[in-house]
Design a protein around this motif. Structure first.
Motif, PDB file in Angstrom:
ATOM      1  N   GLU A 145       1.508   2.002 -15.560  1.00 27.52           N
ATOM      2  CA  GLU A 145       0.812   2.983 -16.401  1.00 27.52           C
ATOM      3  C   GLU A 145      -0.070   2.299 -17.425  1.00 27.52           C
ATOM      4  N   ALA A 146       0.474   1.259 -18.085  1.00 30.04           N
ATOM      5  CA  ALA A 146      -0.312   0.544 -19.090  1.00 30.04           C
ATOM      6  C   ALA A 146      -1.545  -0.102 -18.460  1.00 30.04           C
ATOM      7  N   LEU A 147      -1.383  -0.668 -17.264  1.00 30.21           N
ATOM      8  CA  LEU A 147      -2.498  -1.335 -16.582  1.00 30.21           C
ATOM      9  C   LEU A 147      -3.569  -0.332 -16.170  1.00 30.21           C
ATOM     10  N   ILE A 148      -3.178   0.759 -15.517  1.00 28.37           N
ATOM     11  CA  ILE A 148      -4.153   1.728 -15.025  1.00 28.37           C
ATOM     12  C   ILE A 148      -4.856   2.436 -16.177  1.00 28.37           C
ATOM     13  N   GLU A 149      -4.119   2.745 -17.236  1.00 29.71           N
ATOM     14  CA  GLU A 149      -4.751   3.375 -18.410  1.00 29.71           C
ATOM     15  C   GLU A 149      -5.771   2.440 -19.047  1.00 29.71           C
ATOM     16  N   SER A 150      -5.464   1.133 -19.065  1.00 26.57           N
ATOM     17  CA  SER A 150      -6.446   0.166 -19.573  1.00 26.57           C
ATOM     18  C   SER A 150      -7.675   0.111 -18.662  1.00 26.57           C
ATOM     19  N   ALA A 151      -7.461   0.198 -17.348  1.00 28.59           N
ATOM     20  CA  ALA A 151      -8.587   0.192 -16.415  1.00 28.59           C
ATOM     21  C   ALA A 151      -9.503   1.386 -16.664  1.00 28.59           C
ATOM     22  N   ILE A 152      -8.908   2.524 -16.955  1.00 31.91           N
ATOM     23  CA  ILE A 152      -9.716   3.719 -17.257  1.00 31.91           C
ATOM     24  C   ILE A 152     -10.509   3.513 -18.536  1.00 31.91           C
ATOM     25  N   GLN A 153      -9.845   3.003 -19.561  1.00 34.11           N
ATOM     26  CA  GLN A 153     -10.510   2.793 -20.848  1.00 34.11           C
ATOM     27  C   GLN A 153     -11.610   1.740 -20.751  1.00 34.11           C
ATOM     28  N   LEU A 154     -11.387   0.704 -19.952  1.00 31.86           N
ATOM     29  CA  LEU A 154     -12.376  -0.379 -19.813  1.00 31.86           C
ATOM     30  C   LEU A 154     -13.438  -0.069 -18.769  1.00 31.86           C
ATOM     31  N   ASN A 155     -13.379   1.132 -18.206  1.00 34.50           N
ATOM     32  CA  ASN A 155     -14.355   1.588 -17.214  1.00 34.50           C
ATOM     33  C   ASN A 155     -14.401   0.657 -16.005  1.00 34.50           C
ATOM     34  N   ILE A 156     -13.240   0.289 -15.490  1.00 34.01           N
ATOM     35  CA  ILE A 156     -13.153  -0.501 -14.268  1.00 34.01           C
ATOM     36  C   ILE A 156     -13.316   0.453 -13.091  1.00 34.01           C
ATOM     37  N   THR A 157     -14.318   0.209 -12.266  1.00 31.42           N
ATOM     38  CA  THR A 157     -14.631   1.129 -11.168  1.00 31.42           C
ATOM     39  C   THR A 157     -14.684   0.379  -9.837  1.00 31.42           C
ATOM     40  N   ASN A 158     -14.800   1.181  -8.793  1.00 33.94           N
ATOM     41  CA  ASN A 158     -15.017   0.651  -7.434  1.00 33.94           C
ATOM     42  C   ASN A 158     -13.953  -0.380  -7.031  1.00 33.94           C
ATOM     43  N   LYS A 159     -12.727   0.038  -7.138  1.00 32.10           N
ATOM     44  CA  LYS A 159     -11.610  -0.801  -6.720  1.00 32.10           C
ATOM     45  C   LYS A 159     -10.668   0.019  -5.841  1.00 32.10           C
ATOM     46  N   VAL A 160      -9.989  -0.681  -4.948  1.00 28.96           N
ATOM     47  CA  VAL A 160      -8.885  -0.084  -4.201  1.00 28.96           C
ATOM     48  C   VAL A 160      -7.598  -0.592  -4.830  1.00 28.96           C
ATOM     49  N   TRP A 161      -6.755   0.333  -5.274  1.00 24.92           N
ATOM     50  CA  TRP A 161      -5.494  -0.023  -5.913  1.00 24.92           C
ATOM     51  C   TRP A 161      -4.360   0.264  -4.930  1.00 24.92           C
ATOM     52  N   ILE A 162      -3.570  -0.758  -4.631  1.00 30.97           N
ATOM     53  CA  ILE A 162      -2.434  -0.597  -3.724  1.00 30.97           C
ATOM     54  C   ILE A 162      -1.159  -0.593  -4.559  1.00 30.97           C
ATOM     55  N   ALA A 163      -0.428   0.530  -4.506  1.00 31.18           N
ATOM     56  CA  ALA A 163       0.750   0.715  -5.348  1.00 31.18           C
ATOM     57  C   ALA A 163       2.032   0.486  -4.555  1.00 31.18           C
ATOM     58  N   ASP A 164       3.023  -0.059  -5.244  1.00 33.52           N
ATOM     59  CA  ASP A 164       4.340  -0.139  -4.622  1.00 33.52           C
ATOM     60  C   ASP A 164       5.074   1.179  -4.858  1.00 33.52           C
ATOM     61  N   GLU A 165       6.325   1.272  -4.370  1.00 34.10           N
ATOM     62  CA  GLU A 165       7.047   2.546  -4.449  1.00 34.10           C
ATOM     63  C   GLU A 165       7.422   2.928  -5.868  1.00 34.10           C
ATOM     64  N   GLU A 166       7.300   1.961  -6.817  1.00 33.93           N
ATOM     65  CA  GLU A 166       7.666   2.254  -8.198  1.00 33.93           C
ATOM     66  C   GLU A 166       6.704   3.243  -8.861  1.00 33.93           C
ATOM     67  N   TRP A 167       5.430   3.180  -8.527  1.00 34.28           N
ATOM     68  CA  TRP A 167       4.468   4.047  -9.215  1.00 34.28           C
ATOM     69  C   TRP A 167       3.495   4.752  -8.275  1.00 34.28           C
ATOM     70  N   SER A 168       3.755   4.673  -6.971  1.00 24.14           N
ATOM     71  CA  SER A 168       2.810   5.250  -6.011  1.00 24.14           C
ATOM     72  C   SER A 168       2.754   6.775  -6.067  1.00 24.14           C
ATOM     73  N   VAL A 169       3.783   7.423  -6.623  1.00 24.24           N
ATOM     74  CA  VAL A 169       3.769   8.894  -6.739  1.00 24.24           C
ATOM     75  C   VAL A 169       3.844   9.316  -8.201  1.00 24.24           C
ATOM     76  N   ASN A 170       3.401   8.441  -9.111  1.00 27.48           N
ATOM     77  CA  ASN A 170       3.474   8.696 -10.542  1.00 27.48           C
ATOM     78  C   ASN A 170       2.612   9.898 -10.932  1.00 27.48           C
ATOM     79  N   LYS A 171       3.274  10.961 -11.364  1.00 24.16           N
ATOM     80  CA  LYS A 171       2.547  12.197 -11.692  1.00 24.16           C
ATOM     81  C   LYS A 171       1.680  12.030 -12.923  1.00 24.16           C
ATOM     82  N   LYS A 172       2.175  11.294 -13.901  1.00 22.01           N
ATOM     83  CA  LYS A 172       1.412  11.140 -15.134  1.00 22.01           C
ATOM     84  C   LYS A 172       0.067  10.481 -14.865  1.00 22.01           C
TER      85      LYS A 172
END
Length: 820
Positions: free
Chosen positions: A270-297
């Motif tokens: 969550e901390a990493l992805i929220e930082s990516a949003i704030q830093l305007n990181i675009t055009n990436k494919v993010w591969i999630a493990d089972e820990e956060w792959s269905v994270n509703k937040k």
């Protein structure tokens, strides 16, 4: 030992005091004939601390908290369901002692409480006087937590069934003999992630992981799995609460990485992805493990659609029948107490602000593993108590190790799934779902990875809408080389390379070794930039070739003409024309010309050693005789008209000892010896010519020039002598001048072989054999046509010139000319 006992007693006193602060009717406790321990991290360890004591738990609507609280309720539901079952553990009640295990360090008393009997822990070396009702423990969730507390349970072989710890280290039975789990190990999750990367042919990836046992284990397994693949890890980074995410993303952008694997817990992700949003990181494919792959937040976070495409592996969501009704029923009862009255207790939840709908709507991931863990323990206890026919034996004393033994043999069906454990205590069932975060903010299932009965991985590409609005994006260090190009490394990564074209005669095996050009076999060829070799076309002049047929017909015609000339000369043997042409020597010349023509036939057909010898042997040997005859004949002409008058003794000696035959015999013997020596020292060999024509093999004969130099020098010497003698007689009478005819034939002979030598240097095709045969045949025809046929013409059409009187008149006329 005394100090150890005293310490344990003091700790036991502490536990006794701690036990007095628990609430009997709390959700965290339930009495029963046998107890199950439960460890759930309902809140995380970053909760504020006052007076070195964890703050009382305050439930909220945060996804992380709700998902853990929901799993906690699943355990309660499973126990309640088993207690109300007539088939499983009849007339036996299960209870539980559950703790909010938010931190392994701060919640150590929880573990000791589970190990204690009446608030006391006996030393392991002493026999147990009072038996604990604790048969097994469900949890804890994280691998680090398990690695911390497992040694305490292992001593008494108390079964631990984790519903979330996936570290591959826990599969080592010599270190964790009483540990089992109902989730697949990190190894299975990594295999799923590697399959995703391979499916879309992503070769240049970043691997971000939580800086802990779980993440490091994932990184090690990932590096091992991609070792034999073309995948390269361009960047790795361990993440924790102090990580500077902006620097991480700068590194990723600097290396032009388009695929980022995030192997971390929910909070870290969550901390990493929220930082990516704030830093305007675009055009990436993010591969999630089972820990956060269905994270509703995260899926509902504003701006999540800008970071690119999120895809990952997830535990399949299994709906547990009756769970919602249990929550409604449970929430209607008052289990909430005043946390301030129980400051030391982590078995209290101030949940007044938490609605039933919040719990039901919480993230259901890892719920089925909790449910399975409880049922696995219940089935093991059922077998240990030898239950059957509606009741269990109550006179059997059950120890935790007995439950562990039955757990290892588990084989039962739960919600249409066959539950079993392998020899490492890992689940021998189940699958992973491949999920994709769609534009509606849902984790949509787009594929699956099944473990049983056999491994099967599949993804429906059409369900994924990439950020490129088209095909799946690429992520490579260097673009793939075109066919026929090899890869040359330009750095430490095998994915970074330059492309170099394979030269003619080599190819690159893209399925084998794309890093080197392989030379073709001698019988094969390839153009520049090839991926395979082609068979060379084998070429030689067959007997059916048009040129070969014409030359062979010409050779037979030569034999026929020489035979006809020989007949004509034998008929007119005593005439002046035959005697002036050489008399009996003419028949030797004509016979040798016929024998020389045999060489022509061996220039055609597939070459063999015998063919190679017979191409040259008859011509060298018998043409030597022909040239010797013409040398002698030229010399005789000069002697008769020039030397006889000035050197009569020499002339008489020549006639007396038949000098002409002696010269011919000596030349023949010398040439025969030279040929014998040359073929013995270095016989001709077969040559497969591949240099001049890469797509062909020209079959030919390879002659050693050193071995052939002797016979060749002898022929050239005879030719040179013949030319000198014949040239000396160029001013003889016009009507009686064999020397001029010989000179003309020699000039044609020399010109022919000069032309052939020039063509042989410039042209190396199969037709050079035809040209060689033509040069040989021409050399024979010159003497037949320009030396013998004019004399045949005189004998047939001008017989008046073939009389003794005519020749005497020519000789007298020439003698008068010389005397004047």
């Amino acid at each position: 030992m005394k100090h150890f006992v005293v310490s344990l007693c003091l700790l036991g006193t502490f536990l006794h005091a701690l036990a007095q602060c628990t609430v009997p009717d709390s959700e965290f406790q339930l009495d029963g004939d046998y107890l199950l321990g439960g460890l759930f991290d309902i809140h995380h360890e970053y909760a504020p601390v006052y007076h070195d004591r964890p703050e009382a738990i305050k439930c909220s609507s945060q996804p992380f908290l709700l998902s853990s609280y929901r799993r906690f309720q699943v355990m309660r539901f499973a126990v309640d369901e088993i207690n109300n079952s007539n088939n499983l553990l009849p007339n036996v009640s299960l209870g539980y002692e559950i703790f909010d295990h938010c931190s392994s360090a701060k919640n150590l008393p929880d573990i000791l409480k589970l190990l204690s009997v009446n608030g006391l822990i006996q030393p392991w070396s002493e026999p147990q006087q009072n038996m604990s009702k604790m048969m097994a423990v469900v949890g804890p969730y994280a691998s680090t937590q398990v690695l911390t507390v497992a040694p305490l349970f292992i001593m008494n072989l108390i079964p631990m069934i984790s519903y979330g710890a996936s570290s591959s280290l826990l599969s080592e039975k010599k270190d964790f003999p009483s540990f089992l789990r109902t989730v697949h190990s990190t190894k299975d999750a990594i295999v799923g992630i590697v399959n995703i990367v391979k499916h879309f042919n992503w070769l240049w990836v970043a691997f971000l992981y939580i800086d802990g046992d779980y993440g490091i284990d994932g990184l090690d397994l990932f590096m091992k799995k991609i070792k034999e693949t073309e995948i390269c890890v361009a960047y790795t980074k361990g993440l924790n609460q102090y990580t500077d995410h902006s620097q991480v993303f700068k590194q990723i952008e600097a290396q032009n990485i388009h695929v980022v694997i995030v192997f971390a817990t929910k909070m870290t992700a969550e901390a990493l992805i929220e930082s990516a949003i704030q830093l305007n990181i675009t055009n990436k494919v993010w591969i999630a493990d089972e820990e956060w792959s269905v994270n509703k937040k995260l899926r509902k976070t504003t701006g999540i659609e800008n970071i690119g495409t999120v895809i990952g592996v997830a535990e399949p969501t299994v709906k547990i029948p009756g769970f919602s009704d249990f929550i409604y029923s449970s929430r209607s009862q008052s289990h909430c107490v005043n946390a301030e009255q129980n400051m030391f207790c982590n078995q209290v939840c101030n949940c007044s602000s938490l609605s039933t709908e919040d719990v039901i709507a919480a993230d259901p991931s890892f719920n089925f593993p909790v449910y399975t863990a409880v049922y696995a323990i219940a089935h093991a206890l059922h077998n240990a108590l030898q239950c059957g026919s509606g009741r269990c034996y109550d006179n059997i004393t059950v120890h935790p190790y007995m439950v562990l033994a039955e757990l290892k043999k588990s084989h039962f069906t739960l919600l249409n799934q066959s539950i079993r454990f392998d020899e490492n205590g890992d689940p021998n069932y189940g699958s992973y779902s491949i999920v994709y975060w769609n534009n509606r903010g849902d984790a949509e299932e787009v594929g699956s990875y099944h473990f049983q009965p056999s491994l099967h991985f599949s993804i429906n590409n059409s369900k994924i809408q990439w950020y490129t609005n088209g095909e799946a994006p690429t992520s490579v260090c260097s673009p793939e080389c075109h066919a026929g190009f090899t890869k040359r490394f330009t750095g430490t990564h095998k994915c970074c390379f330059d492309c170099e074209i394979c030269s003619t005669g080599t190819y690159v095996n893209i399925t084998g070794d794309p890093y080197r050009c392989i030379s073709c076999k001698e019988t094969e060829w390839s153009a520049a930039g090839s991926t395979s070799c082609n068979l060379r076309v084998v070429e030689y002049v067959p007997f059916t070739d048009t040129g070969a047929i014409l030359i062979m017909v010409g050779a037979w015609a030569l034999v026929g003409l020489t035979l006809a000339v020989s007949v004509l000369f034998s008929i007119n043997y005593n005439t002046p024309v035959v005697r002036s042409a050489g008399g009996p020597m003419c028949f030797l010349i004509l016979g040798c010309l016929s024998l020389c023509s045999l060489s022509v036939f061996f220039y055609f057909g597939k070459p063999t050693i015998a063919f190679c010898i017979l191409r040259y042997l008859p011509f060298f040997l018998f043409y030597t005789v022909c040239l010797s005859c013409f040398v002698v004949r030229s010399f005789q002409i000069v002697c008769i008209f020039k030397i006889a008058a000035k050197f009569p003794k020499l002339h008489s000696w020549w006639l007396k000892y038949h000098g002409q035959w002696l010269v011919i015999a000596v030349a023949f013997v010398i040439q025969a010896l030279l040929l014998l020596f040359g073929y013995s020292w270095s016989p001709p060999t077969l040559n497969n010519e591949t240099f001049w024509y890469p797509d062909k093999i020209i079959l030919s004969c390879d002659i050693d020039l050193k071995a052939s130099s002797g016979p060749l020098v002898l022929l050239l010497s005879l030719c040179f002598l013949c030319f000198i003698f014949s040239y000396m007689g160029k001013d003889l009478p016009k009507n009686y001048n064999e020397a001029k005819a010989i000179t003309f034939c020699l000039l044609l002979l020399i010109l022919t072989w000069i032309i052939f030598a020039t063509v042989n240097v410039l042209y190396h095709g199969k037709d050079i054999q035809t040209l060689n045969a033509l040069a040989v045949l021409s050399s024979l025809y010159y003497f037949l046509l320009f030396y013998f046929l004019p004399k045949c013409y005189i004998m047939i059409f001008q017989p008046h010139r073939n009389t003794q009187e005519y020749f005497q008149g020519l000789i007298q006329s020439y003698t008068k000319t010389l005397s004047q």
